[in-house]
Design an enzyme around this catalytic site. Structure first.
Site, PDB file in Angstrom:
ATOM      1  N   TYR A  16      41.493  40.600  38.608  1.00  0.00           N
ATOM      2  CA  TYR A  16      41.921  39.690  39.681  1.00  0.00           C
ATOM      3  C   TYR A  16      40.787  39.131  40.531  1.00  0.00           C
ATOM      4  CZ  TYR A  16      46.004  42.212  38.266  1.00  0.00           C
ATOM      5  OH  TYR A  16      46.982  42.760  37.497  1.00  0.00           O
ATOM      6  N   ASP A  18      38.177  37.148  39.808  1.00  0.00           N
ATOM      7  CA  ASP A  18      37.811  35.734  39.615  1.00  0.00           C
ATOM      8  C   ASP A  18      38.739  34.850  40.440  1.00  0.00           C
ATOM      9  OD1 ASP A  18      35.885  36.286  37.384  1.00  0.00           O
ATOM     10  OD2 ASP A  18      37.712  37.006  36.436  1.00  0.00           O
ATOM     11  N   ARG A 273      36.570  47.990  44.330  1.00  0.00           N
ATOM     12  CA  ARG A 273      35.854  47.782  43.065  1.00  0.00           C
ATOM     13  C   ARG A 273      35.446  46.314  42.943  1.00  0.00           C
ATOM     14  NH1 ARG A 273      41.014  47.912  38.815  1.00  0.00           N
ATOM     15  NH2 ARG A 273      41.255  45.634  38.724  1.00  0.00           N
ATOM     16  N   GLU A 275      34.403  42.743  43.019  1.00  0.00           N
ATOM     17  CA  GLU A 275      33.747  41.847  43.969  1.00  0.00           C
ATOM     18  C   GLU A 275      34.594  41.585  45.216  1.00  0.00           C
ATOM     19  OE1 GLU A 275      31.220  39.054  42.544  1.00  0.00           O
ATOM     20  OE2 GLU A 275      31.359  37.694  44.237  1.00  0.00           O
ATOM     21  N   ASP A 276      35.793  41.076  45.012  1.00  0.00           N
ATOM     22  CA  ASP A 276      36.524  40.603  46.191  1.00  0.00           C
ATOM     23  C   ASP A 276      37.046  41.759  47.055  1.00  0.00           C
ATOM     24  OD1 ASP A 276      37.445  38.345  47.711  1.00  0.00           O
ATOM     25  OD2 ASP A 276      39.465  38.921  47.132  1.00  0.00           O
ATOM     26  N   SER A 277      37.632  42.789  46.437  1.00  0.00           N
ATOM     27  CA  SER A 277      38.116  43.920  47.254  1.00  0.00           C
ATOM     28  C   SER A 277      36.931  44.590  47.945  1.00  0.00           C
ATOM     29  CB  SER A 277      38.885  44.926  46.393  1.00  0.00           C
ATOM     30  OG  SER A 277      38.072  45.472  45.381  1.00  0.00           O
TER      31      SER A 277
HETATM   32  O1  TRH Z   1      40.167  43.105  39.859  1.00  0.00           O
HETATM   33  P1  TRH Z   1      38.690  43.204  39.831  1.00  0.00           P
HETATM   34  O2  TRH Z   1      38.129  44.200  38.951  1.00  0.00           O
HETATM   35  O3  TRH Z   1      38.146  41.803  39.488  1.00  0.00           O
HETATM   36  C1  TRH Z   1      36.927  41.332  38.992  1.00  0.00           C
HETATM   37  C2  TRH Z   1      37.123  40.829  37.612  1.00  0.00           C
HETATM   38  O4  TRH Z   1      37.143  41.897  36.730  1.00  0.00           O
HETATM   39  C3  TRH Z   1      36.033  39.881  37.285  1.00  0.00           C
HETATM   40  O5  TRH Z   1      36.026  39.520  35.923  1.00  0.00           O
HETATM   41  C4  TRH Z   1      34.708  40.379  37.687  1.00  0.00           C
HETATM   42  O6  TRH Z   1      33.874  39.288  37.554  1.00  0.00           O
HETATM   43  C5  TRH Z   1      34.724  40.872  39.114  1.00  0.00           C
HETATM   44  O7  TRH Z   1      35.749  41.837  39.303  1.00  0.00           O
HETATM   45  C6  TRH Z   1      33.428  41.469  39.547  1.00  0.00           C
HETATM   46  O8  TRH Z   1      38.164  43.510  41.328  1.00  0.00           O
HETATM   47  P2  TRH Z   1      38.052  42.594  42.621  1.00  0.00           P
HETATM   48  O9  TRH Z   1      36.919  41.662  42.506  1.00  0.00           O
HETATM   49  O10 TRH Z   1      38.034  43.489  43.751  1.00  0.00           O
HETATM   50  O11 TRH Z   1      39.382  41.750  42.669  1.00  0.00           O
HETATM   51  C7  TRH Z   1      40.622  42.302  42.995  1.00  0.00           C
HETATM   52  C8  TRH Z   1      41.460  41.258  43.690  1.00  0.00           C
HETATM   53  O12 TRH Z   1      42.809  41.689  43.727  1.00  0.00           O
HETATM   54  C9  TRH Z   1      41.034  41.014  45.125  1.00  0.00           C
HETATM   55  O13 TRH Z   1      41.134  39.626  45.397  1.00  0.00           O
HETATM   56  C10 TRH Z   1      42.067  41.755  45.927  1.00  0.00           C
HETATM   57  C11 TRH Z   1      43.283  41.602  45.056  1.00  0.00           C
HETATM   58  N1  TRH Z   1      44.321  42.636  45.239  1.00  0.00           N
HETATM   59  C12 TRH Z   1      45.535  42.241  45.750  1.00  0.00           C
HETATM   60  O14 TRH Z   1      45.730  41.058  46.092  1.00  0.00           O
HETATM   61  N2  TRH Z   1      46.506  43.176  45.902  1.00  0.00           N
HETATM   62  C13 TRH Z   1      46.349  44.478  45.577  1.00  0.00           C
HETATM   63  O15 TRH Z   1      47.275  45.300  45.744  1.00  0.00           O
HETATM   64  C14 TRH Z   1      45.060  44.865  45.058  1.00  0.00           C
HETATM   65  C15 TRH Z   1      44.826  46.307  44.686  1.00  0.00           C
HETATM   66  C16 TRH Z   1      44.079  43.913  44.899  1.00  0.00           C
END
Ligand code: TRH
Length: 381
Positions: A16, A18, A273, A275-277
């Site tokens: 999620y 990206d 984990r 990037e965004d979280s």
């Molecule tokens: O989900 P991630 O692992 O996403 C990415 C992708 O794998 C991508 O390909 C890679 O390039 C990048 O990581 C480094 O972790 P991330 O980045 O934290 O994204 C999670 C998203 O999901 C973030 O926007 C928050 C959202 N989220 C929700 O909206 N609700 C939830 O309950 C949770 C747990 C997360």
């Protein structure tokens, strides 16, 4: 600020992050800066997971001021925007690139990169990369932590909304109750757990179960929940809870991004984990433990270490050592995470004060949407 048209292209590689980042940028450009934004997404189902009101069956819809388009292949011919952003090096449709060359004024072409705290980013941010054959130039735009980088995505009212929520015990209680947290849980240290498959989780769960502090661990669906279910020997689904010694594990639903922010604001410690979280947890002003996205040749370990080096500056030695060890074991998925957790618990007041200072520093630093908009306007002058 003049109003420009923007096309942001997002390909969901996995998970999620990206779409999380691209959506956040699109919404901020539109909502905070009044820009006209189209967001092209190849996987609307993943988008729908983080924004439940999105209709994944529609090719075009408006969402909070952003025109969301399904990125179909083959790609329909459209007039390119004044600014074209490719999320994380995604390849733009060939016919769209050709259309860019036909524009009276070549669009500003941006490649939005991944965040990194590594020092080399300062030298690479905003560098041009002329197209080998076409009269187009792409610029690399790096999020980051110094004035020489693009900064972080921080919405205009984020800090005020966070502070108001964190100052409002009733709002936090109501929010957590809706996720299944009980009045009896209120004494426990509240942790949110969002991570990849992690071999160190077993030892961490054992430390949580046998430690002196009661732990309430909130777990959204995904690898963390699967791992926890296996370790505790009970399949957990949303709303389910298992008590194991001092640990209570509670499965929560996957939340909309804005509610996920509230979750981060409401917890005492956030495991995050990717990037965004990870960025949102830093802005939540609470201690965090980050699992970097695993990359070939362990390059994620250098990325993780660079962040920890930066993050721990000015923190007292005991707390810094504990947080460093925790990140190290968690990312190497190695033994020692239980001991590191115990050291973190001992230092957690200092870690919490530090997390707030770090968030304040970030909020006072560069804002990516503003910096990007200014950069693009300068290119068009
Ligand atoms: O989900 P991630 O692992 O996403 C990415 C992708 O794998 C991508 O390909 C890679 O390039 C990048 O990581 C480094 O972790 P991330 O980045 O934290 O994204 C999670 C998203 O999901 C973030 O926007 C928050 C959202 N989220 C929700 O909206 N609700 C939830 O309950 C949770 C747990 C997360």
């Amino acid at each position: 600020m003049p109003v420009l048209t923007w096309d942001i292209f997002c390909s969901v590689v996995d998970n999620y992050g990206d779409i999380g980042v691209c959506w956040r940028l699109a919404r901020q450009l539109s909502g905070d800066l009044g820009q006209t934004v189209r967001l092209w997404v190849d996987d609307l189902s993943s988008f729908q997971r983080i924004r439940s009101e999105l209709d994944a069956s529609r090719d075009m819809q408006m969402l909070q001021g952003v025109e969301v388009r399904h990125w179909n292949t083959p790609f329909d011919d459209v007039e390119p925007a004044a600014v074209v952003v490719e999320g994380f090096g995604v390849r733009l449709p060939d016919n769209y690139i050709v259309a860019m060359t036909a524009c009276k004024r070549a669009p500003v072409w941006i490649n939005l990169e991944h965040i990194s705290a590594e020092p080399w980013v300062d030298g690479y941010h905003a560098l041009p990369s002329p197209h080998p054959k076409l009269p187009l130039t792409k610029h690399f735009f790096f999020p980051g932590y110094t004035a020489a980088t693009g900064g972080l995505l921080i919405e205009r009212d984020l800090v005020a909304a966070r502070d108001a929520f964190q100052a409002d015990a009733d709002a936090q209680t109501a929010f957590l109750r809706a996720l299944g947290v009980l009045p009896a849980d209120s004494e426990a240290l509240c942790i949110s757990l969002f991570c990849y498959d992690n071999a160190a989780l077993d030892e961490l769960v054992s430390a949580w179960s046998t430690g002196e502090t009661s732990i309430l661990c909130l777990i959204p669906p995904g690898a963390a929940l699967t791992g926890m279910s296996t370790i505790l020997g009970t399949p957990l689904a949303s709303g389910g809870r298992v008590v194991h010694g001092r640990l209570t594990a509670l499965a929560i639903p996957f939340l909309d991004v804005d509610d996920y922010d509230r979750l981060l604001w409401a917890c005492d410690v956030n495991f995050v984990r990717g990037e965004d979280s990870f960025v949102r947890a830093q802005l939540a002003a609470c201690p965090l433990v980050w699992q970097a996205y695993v990359q070939a040749e362990n390059t994620h370990l250098a990325k993780q270490a660079a962040f920890v080096d930066r993050y721990l500056e000015n923190l007292d030695a005991a707390a810094a050592d504990a947080l460093r060890a925790l990140h190290d074991c968690w990312n190497r998925q190695s033994a020692g995470v239980g001991e590191a957790w115990a050291a973190f618990i001992a230092a957690r007041v200092a870690a919490a004060v530090h997390a707030k200072a770090w968030a304040d520093r970030l909020a006072g630093g560069g804002n990516l949407a503003n910096k990007l908009a200014e950069f693009c306007m300068n290119q068009l002058k």
